[in-house]
Design a protein around this motif. Structure first.
Motif, PDB file in Angstrom:
ATOM      1  N   ASP A   1       0.840  -1.213   0.000  1.00  0.00           N
ATOM      2  CA  ASP A   1       0.000   0.000   0.000  1.00  0.00           C
ATOM      3  C   ASP A   1       0.866   1.251   0.000  1.00  0.00           C
TER       4      ASP A   1
ATOM      5  N   LYS B   1      -1.310   2.630  -2.362  1.00  0.00           N
ATOM      6  CA  LYS B   1      -2.360   3.611  -2.032  1.00  0.00           C
ATOM      7  C   LYS B   1      -1.742   4.995  -1.913  1.00  0.00           C
TER       8      LYS B   1
ATOM      9  N   GLU C   1      -0.962  14.462  -5.967  1.00  0.00           N
ATOM     10  CA  GLU C   1      -1.240  13.193  -6.667  1.00  0.00           C
ATOM     11  C   GLU C   1      -0.241  12.974  -7.772  1.00  0.00           C
TER      12      GLU C   1
ATOM     13  N   LYS D   1      -2.184   9.103  -4.426  1.00  0.00           N
ATOM     14  CA  LYS D   1      -1.794  10.134  -3.456  1.00  0.00           C
ATOM     15  C   LYS D   1      -0.266  10.144  -3.307  1.00  0.00           C
TER      16      LYS D   1
ATOM     17  N   TYR E   1      -4.173   8.361   6.642  1.00  0.00           N
ATOM     18  CA  TYR E   1      -4.794   8.080   5.341  1.00  0.00           C
ATOM     19  C   TYR E   1      -4.931   6.560   5.127  1.00  0.00           C
ATOM     20  N   LEU E   2      -3.873   5.833   5.475  1.00  0.00           N
ATOM     21  CA  LEU E   2      -3.921   4.379   5.262  1.00  0.00           C
ATOM     22  C   LEU E   2      -4.945   3.728   6.202  1.00  0.00           C
ATOM     23  N   ASP E   3      -5.120   4.297   7.383  1.00  0.00           N
ATOM     24  CA  ASP E   3      -6.097   3.733   8.340  1.00  0.00           C
ATOM     25  C   ASP E   3      -7.534   4.045   7.960  1.00  0.00           C
ATOM     26  N   THR E   4      -7.746   5.273   7.481  1.00  0.00           N
ATOM     27  CA  THR E   4      -9.136   5.737   7.341  1.00  0.00           C
ATOM     28  C   THR E   4      -9.544   6.012   5.892  1.00  0.00           C
ATOM     29  N   GLY E   5      -8.583   6.135   5.000  1.00  0.00           N
ATOM     30  CA  GLY E   5      -8.897   6.518   3.618  1.00  0.00           C
ATOM     31  C   GLY E   5      -9.126   8.014   3.505  1.00  0.00           C
ATOM     32  N   GLU E   6      -8.975   8.726   4.627  1.00  0.00           N
ATOM     33  CA  GLU E   6      -9.184  10.177   4.590  1.00  0.00           C
ATOM     34  C   GLU E   6      -7.855  10.892   4.704  1.00  0.00           C
ATOM     35  N   ILE E   7      -7.745  12.012   4.031  1.00  0.00           N
ATOM     36  CA  ILE E   7      -6.468  12.710   4.060  1.00  0.00           C
ATOM     37  C   ILE E   7      -6.628  14.121   4.598  1.00  0.00           C
TER      38      ILE E   7
END
Ligand code: URA
Length: 253
Positions: A94, A183, A212, A217, A247-253
């Motif tokens: 990832d 990811k 990006e 990302k 980001y890797l935990d939640t998909g949110e940045i």
């Protein structure tokens, strides 16, 4: 035509191409046509309709790419390096780290980030809860840029890659990104950030801002070698890594 006939023809063609390969006529990728690895995610390599679907796992695709890079002479770095340094880690990681280019230790070992800066990078990776095995580590250029290219045994002979060397080699990194599908990419230092972001801004301005690259990302941060020279930069890198972890935990940045 039945699938079994197709497979027979393909296997015969492969054998013929391998014969050519023995005579140095042509380079072909290893392409098993009927073995799908049960553990690794497989990727379809034929997209045209009516062709049999041949599958290579990401690991096999990286091995094929390694063979190409091992014999690459697209720029003069290929003439002086001891080993092409392709990358290390998981073919389905990832998280991908991208430095600028191999140094003396990496050239001798054939593995990225194994010198002093590399040891610090390993500590950062472990502090993030990962290992060198479950992330992927590579560089923009795969061969050691040397000040004195006729002397690969000399220490303190490293130099940053030139913009032309980076542009020439970058398609291999693009290929790695396409295979691994991380990811998030973390660039280490100014050269790799500027190369992927086409930016002329200083690393202190680019770092810590999520951008990006080819739809993936990208977080630029300081190079571990800069942290060895100036430990006060460590806190910035840790802030950047915390954002990546979030980001890797939640998909949110
Ligand atoms: N510095 C880099 O940018 N890459 C390496 O592999 C080692 C040191």
């Amino acid at each position: 035509m039945k699938q079994s006939e197709y497979l027979k023809i393909l296997s015969l063609s492969k054998r013929t191409l391998e014969e050519y390969l023995n005579w140095g006529e042509i380079e072909i990728p290893k392409m098993p046509i009927d073995k799908r690895s049960s553990k690794e995610e497989s990727v379809k390599t034929f997209s045209k309709k009516k062709q049999p679907e041949s599958v290579l796992s990401p690991k096999e695709m990286l091995e094929t790419l390694k063979r190409t890079i091992d014999s690459c002479k697209e720029c003069s770095l290929g003439n002086s390096r001891l080993n092409a340094v392709i990358g290390v880690g998981s073919p389905t990681a990832d998280l991908m780290f991208v430095g600028e280019g191999p140094g003396f230790d990496e050239d001798h070992k054939g593995e990225p980030f194994v010198g002093k800066a590399g040891q610090l990078l390993t500590k950062i990776i472990e502090a993030m809860g990962y290992t060198r095995e479950n992330v992927y580590i590579t560089n923009i250029v795969k061969c050691h840029p040397m000040i004195d290219p006729i002397n690969p045994e000399k220490r303190s002979n490293d130099r940053p890659p030139t913009p032309l060397e980076m542009e020439t080699c970058k398609h291999y990194l693009d290929e790695q990104i396409k295979i691994i599908k991380p990811k998030i990419i973390i660039t280490l230092g100014a050269s790799s950030a500027k190369c992927l972001l086409y930016s002329e801004e200083s690393i202190s301005k680019i770092r810590g801002v999520v951008k990006e690259y080819k739809g993936i990302k990208l977080m630029a941060t300081y190079h571990p070698a800069a942290l060895l020279r100036n430990p006060s930069l460590k806190k910035f890198v840790w802030d950047d890594m915390k954002r990546v972890m979030h980001y890797l935990d939640t998909g949110e940045i």
